[in-house]
Design a protein around this motif. Structure first.
Motif, PDB file in Angstrom:
ATOM      1  N   TRP A  70     -27.376  31.819  69.730  1.00 34.13           N
ATOM      2  CA  TRP A  70     -27.416  32.951  68.792  1.00 34.13           C
ATOM      3  C   TRP A  70     -25.966  33.272  68.407  1.00 34.13           C
ATOM      4  N   THR A  71     -25.525  32.659  67.300  1.00 32.66           N
ATOM      5  CA  THR A  71     -24.148  32.748  66.839  1.00 32.66           C
ATOM      6  C   THR A  71     -24.098  33.394  65.459  1.00 32.66           C
ATOM      7  N   LYS A  72     -22.900  33.644  64.992  1.00 32.33           N
ATOM      8  CA  LYS A  72     -22.722  34.230  63.656  1.00 32.33           C
ATOM      9  C   LYS A  72     -23.294  33.302  62.586  1.00 32.33           C
ATOM     10  N   LYS A  73     -23.132  31.995  62.772  1.00 31.16           N
ATOM     11  CA  LYS A  73     -23.668  31.027  61.818  1.00 31.16           C
ATOM     12  C   LYS A  73     -25.187  31.062  61.779  1.00 31.16           C
ATOM     13  N   ILE A  74     -25.817  31.111  62.961  1.00 39.66           N
ATOM     14  CA  ILE A  74     -27.289  31.152  63.022  1.00 39.66           C
ATOM     15  C   ILE A  74     -27.796  32.476  62.443  1.00 39.66           C
ATOM     16  N   LEU A  75     -27.088  33.558  62.725  1.00 40.11           N
ATOM     17  CA  LEU A  75     -27.472  34.857  62.154  1.00 40.11           C
ATOM     18  C   LEU A  75     -27.440  34.809  60.624  1.00 40.11           C
ATOM     19  N   SER A  76     -26.420  34.148  60.060  1.00 43.53           N
ATOM     20  CA  SER A  76     -26.329  34.073  58.598  1.00 43.53           C
ATOM     21  C   SER A  76     -27.508  33.296  58.008  1.00 43.53           C
ATOM     22  N   ILE A  77     -27.987  32.283  58.737  1.00 41.26           N
ATOM     23  CA  ILE A  77     -29.167  31.531  58.293  1.00 41.26           C
ATOM     24  C   ILE A  77     -30.404  32.427  58.351  1.00 41.26           C
ATOM     25  N   LYS A  78     -30.530  33.165  59.439  1.00 41.56           N
ATOM     26  CA  LYS A  78     -31.657  34.096  59.590  1.00 41.56           C
ATOM     27  C   LYS A  78     -31.660  35.116  58.448  1.00 41.56           C
ATOM     28  N   LEU A  79     -30.503  35.683  58.140  1.00 47.30           N
ATOM     29  CA  LEU A  79     -30.399  36.663  57.060  1.00 47.30           C
ATOM     30  C   LEU A  79     -30.759  36.033  55.714  1.00 47.30           C
ATOM     31  N   LYS A  80     -30.305  34.810  55.495  1.00 49.07           N
ATOM     32  CA  LYS A  80     -30.611  34.117  54.246  1.00 49.07           C
ATOM     33  C   LYS A  80     -32.105  33.915  54.096  1.00 49.07           C
ATOM     34  N   ILE A  82     -34.639  35.597  55.548  1.00 49.54           N
ATOM     35  CA  ILE A  82     -35.321  36.880  55.315  1.00 49.54           C
ATOM     36  C   ILE A  82     -35.094  37.339  53.872  1.00 49.54           C
ATOM     37  N   SER A  83     -33.868  37.171  53.398  1.00 48.77           N
ATOM     38  CA  SER A  83     -33.543  37.572  52.028  1.00 48.77           C
ATOM     39  C   SER A  83     -34.334  36.762  51.009  1.00 48.77           C
ATOM     40  N   GLU A  84     -34.503  35.489  51.281  1.00 53.55           N
ATOM     41  CA  GLU A  84     -35.270  34.632  50.381  1.00 53.55           C
ATOM     42  C   GLU A  84     -36.687  35.172  50.188  1.00 53.55           C
ATOM     43  N   VAL A  85     -37.312  35.559  51.287  1.00 50.13           N
ATOM     44  CA  VAL A  85     -38.673  36.082  51.224  1.00 50.13           C
ATOM     45  C   VAL A  85     -38.715  37.423  50.499  1.00 50.13           C
ATOM     46  N   ILE A  86     -37.838  38.334  50.903  1.00 47.35           N
ATOM     47  CA  ILE A  86     -37.859  39.682  50.324  1.00 47.35           C
ATOM     48  C   ILE A  86     -37.519  39.654  48.838  1.00 47.35           C
ATOM     49  N   CYS A  87     -36.554  38.832  48.450  1.00 50.73           N
ATOM     50  CA  CYS A  87     -36.180  38.762  47.032  1.00 50.73           C
ATOM     51  C   CYS A  87     -37.321  38.211  46.187  1.00 50.73           C
ATOM     52  N   LYS A 110     -26.664  43.838  52.740  1.00 52.74           N
ATOM     53  CA  LYS A 110     -25.565  43.069  52.135  1.00 52.74           C
ATOM     54  C   LYS A 110     -26.036  41.680  51.742  1.00 52.74           C
ATOM     55  N   SER A 111     -26.864  41.076  52.598  1.00 48.74           N
ATOM     56  CA  SER A 111     -27.383  39.743  52.310  1.00 48.74           C
ATOM     57  C   SER A 111     -28.294  39.768  51.087  1.00 48.74           C
ATOM     58  N   LEU A 112     -29.146  40.753  51.013  1.00 52.71           N
ATOM     59  CA  LEU A 112     -30.057  40.878  49.865  1.00 52.71           C
ATOM     60  C   LEU A 112     -29.270  41.039  48.564  1.00 52.71           C
ATOM     61  N   LYS A 113     -28.239  41.858  48.604  1.00 58.32           N
ATOM     62  CA  LYS A 113     -27.407  42.061  47.410  1.00 58.32           C
ATOM     63  C   LYS A 113     -26.723  40.753  47.019  1.00 58.32           C
ATOM     64  N   LYS A 114     -26.270  40.005  48.009  1.00 61.46           N
ATOM     65  CA  LYS A 114     -25.614  38.716  47.770  1.00 61.46           C
ATOM     66  C   LYS A 114     -26.552  37.748  47.069  1.00 61.46           C
ATOM     67  N   TYR A 119     -31.221  46.501  47.378  1.00 63.91           N
ATOM     68  CA  TYR A 119     -31.967  47.669  47.873  1.00 63.91           C
ATOM     69  C   TYR A 119     -30.928  48.699  48.298  1.00 63.91           C
ATOM     70  N   LYS A 120     -30.681  49.643  47.419  1.00 61.87           N
ATOM     71  CA  LYS A 120     -29.592  50.600  47.614  1.00 61.87           C
ATOM     72  C   LYS A 120     -29.908  51.626  48.693  1.00 61.87           C
ATOM     73  N   TYR A 121     -31.189  51.963  48.866  1.00 62.36           N
ATOM     74  CA  TYR A 121     -31.573  53.059  49.763  1.00 62.36           C
ATOM     75  C   TYR A 121     -32.294  52.509  50.993  1.00 62.36           C
ATOM     76  N   SER A 122     -32.071  53.143  52.134  1.00 66.51           N
ATOM     77  CA  SER A 122     -32.671  52.639  53.372  1.00 66.51           C
ATOM     78  C   SER A 122     -32.824  53.758  54.393  1.00 66.51           C
ATOM     79  N   ALA A 123     -33.662  53.489  55.382  1.00 67.49           N
ATOM     80  CA  ALA A 123     -33.839  54.393  56.524  1.00 67.49           C
ATOM     81  C   ALA A 123     -34.292  53.551  57.710  1.00 67.49           C
ATOM     82  N   ILE A 124     -33.970  53.999  58.925  1.00 64.16           N
ATOM     83  CA  ILE A 124     -34.357  53.264  60.127  1.00 64.16           C
ATOM     84  C   ILE A 124     -34.497  54.242  61.285  1.00 64.16           C
TER      85      ILE A 124
END
Length: 434
Positions: A70-80, A82-87, A110-114, A119-124
């Motif tokens: 679980w590295t920064k590189k693998i995280l970037s793939i995971k984000l990509k 998820i972003s692919e699906v959501i976009c 940030k990934s989604l915007k890239k 998605y400008k607004y969020s809550a968690i």
């Protein structure tokens, strides 16, 4: 394995002009009908464990930074991914499950915007000593948000409540992630009771949407005597038109899985056990022609080919003693469209013709068709053999509550040949009075 995409025409926040004839009818029935109604698409997606690279000591062991690959590189793939699906899903508001914390959500934004969908607004939620939270992303400004605390001790996640304003109409959204099926139903009932308690405090006539991963099937009551989703939230298998009828008990909900044929009612597939663990539940106020209303037959499951493996299995995030940087999630997103024009019921149910088991074996019938009365002659785990007067056939993928020697009606949607024998693989079963 089916891989069709159940995605209607994209509906953005834009005017939709009804036909002239329909407009006249709507003006007659609803004098204040808005010719330029707003439509919005609302979705829910369990992304399967999005963790950041900061060690908080609450992570699952597989997601401790710099371990198990679980590295920064693998995280970037995971984000990509998820972003692919959501976009591509392109919802105006999306509830999310299994987000580690605010920082992980920020990384996703940030990934989604890239990748072209901002998605400008969020809550968690922010429950302490919890590995994962529930969140919400929105293209629409968020008026307010809060957390519903189910239980202060660990083990049960909080529920996220978000309020938005649609053309001047308040709309509440409640994002859920109830305990998994490894836990007893009593824990999911706790979540349901906490949610119900809050819903009953809303002003009379409030409009709201319940969504998320409830870890409960739409007909969970057939497996467990008392359930959170069916009994506490009162979402038994009601017909849609029932939501428009005046009843003494106004606290009831329509599960949008009932919009689809039974064999399509799944967003999660665990070793052949297909279930609709993710859900969108609606109260009667989303069907009353006032404010925001459900757009009939707009519910669907987002299934793209890339969300399946070449073998036809769900292409979940892959972990084989280490992260290998492939896959998406073990859940499919679900979605529905809502509008400020009045709800119109559209009866899309088609009559299913009768058939016999011999018809199925010889392929002398087209599907779907209905076996009106068959007896279960054997049960072995998730496979049963049923018979009628003409022949016997195997049915694969049944629920645990199916009993030997009982009589059932079966709507058959798909069959296949396995080891030289035809078997039923997509179906809906209903117990008959013997």
């Amino acid at each position: 394995m089916e891989s069709e995409t159940l995605v209607p025409n994209k509906t953005r926040l834009k005017p939709s002009v009804p036909s002239f004839t329909k407009t006249l009818l709507l003006l007659y029935l609803f004098p204040h009908f808005n010719l330029l109604a707003t439509e919005l698409k609302i979705a829910s997606y369990n992304v399967e464990n999005l963790f950041d690279m900061h060690y908080d000591k609450t992570e699952y062991k597989e997601y401790i930074p710099h371990r198990h690959n679980w590295t920064k590189k693998i995280l970037s793939i995971k984000l990509k991914h998820i972003s692919e699906v959501i976009c591509e899903l392109d919802a105006d508001i999306i509830g999310l499950q299994e987000i580690e914390n605010q920082n992980a959500l920020n990384l996703l934004q940030k990934s989604l915007k890239k990748y072209g969908c901002n998605y400008k607004y969020s809550a968690i939620t922010s429950k302490k000593r919890t590995a994962i939270q529930v969140a919400l992303l929105s293209k629409i400004p968020i008026e307010s948000h809060k957390e519903i605390v189910v239980k202060r001790v660990g083990g049960i996640r909080n529920i996220l409540e978000v309020k938005v304003i649609i053309d001047g109409y308040p709309l509440f959204l409640f994002v859920n992630h109830w305990n998994s099926k490894r836990s007893p139903e009593s824990k999911r009932i706790l979540s349901a009771k906490a949610l119900k308690k809050r819903l009953l405090t809303l002003p009379k006539g409030s409009q709201y949407i319940l969504l998320g991963d409830f870890n409960s099937n739409y007909n969970e009551y057939k497996v467990v005597k008392k359930t959170g989703i069916n009994n506490v939230l009162n979402s038994m298998s009601y017909r849609e038109s029932y939501m428009q009828e005046k009843q003494k008990n106004s606290f009831r909900h329509y599960n949008l899985w009932l919009e689809l044929p039974p064999y399509k009612r799944w967003s999660h597939n665990f070793y052949g056990n297909r279930q609709g663990l993710d859900a969108i539940l609606l109260p009667p106020t989303l069907f009353n022609g006032k404010g925001v209303n459900y757009l009939d037959n707009s519910f669907g499951v987002f299934r793209r080919n890339y969300l399946f493996t070449k073998e036809g299995y769900v292409n979940r995030w892959q972990y084989k003693k280490r992260h290998i940087g492939r896959g998406y999630s073990d859940h499919f997103p679900i979605f529905a469209t809502f509008s400020t024009k009045p709800y119109i019921f559209q009866n899309m149910v088609n009559e299913i013709k009768n058939c016999s088991i011999l018809d199925l074996i010889k392929k002398d019938t087209t599907l779907p068709c209905s076996l009106k009365r068959v007896r279960v002659v054997s049960v072995k785990k998730r496979a049963i053999v049923v018979e009628d007067k003409s022949a016997k056939i195997l049915v694969y993928g049944v629920e645990k509550y199916i009993k030997k020697d009982k009589f059932y009606a079966i709507d058959v949607y798909q069959t296949k040949i396995y080891k030289g024998e035809r078997e039923i693989i997509d179906f809906a079963m209903n117990l008959l009075d013997n």
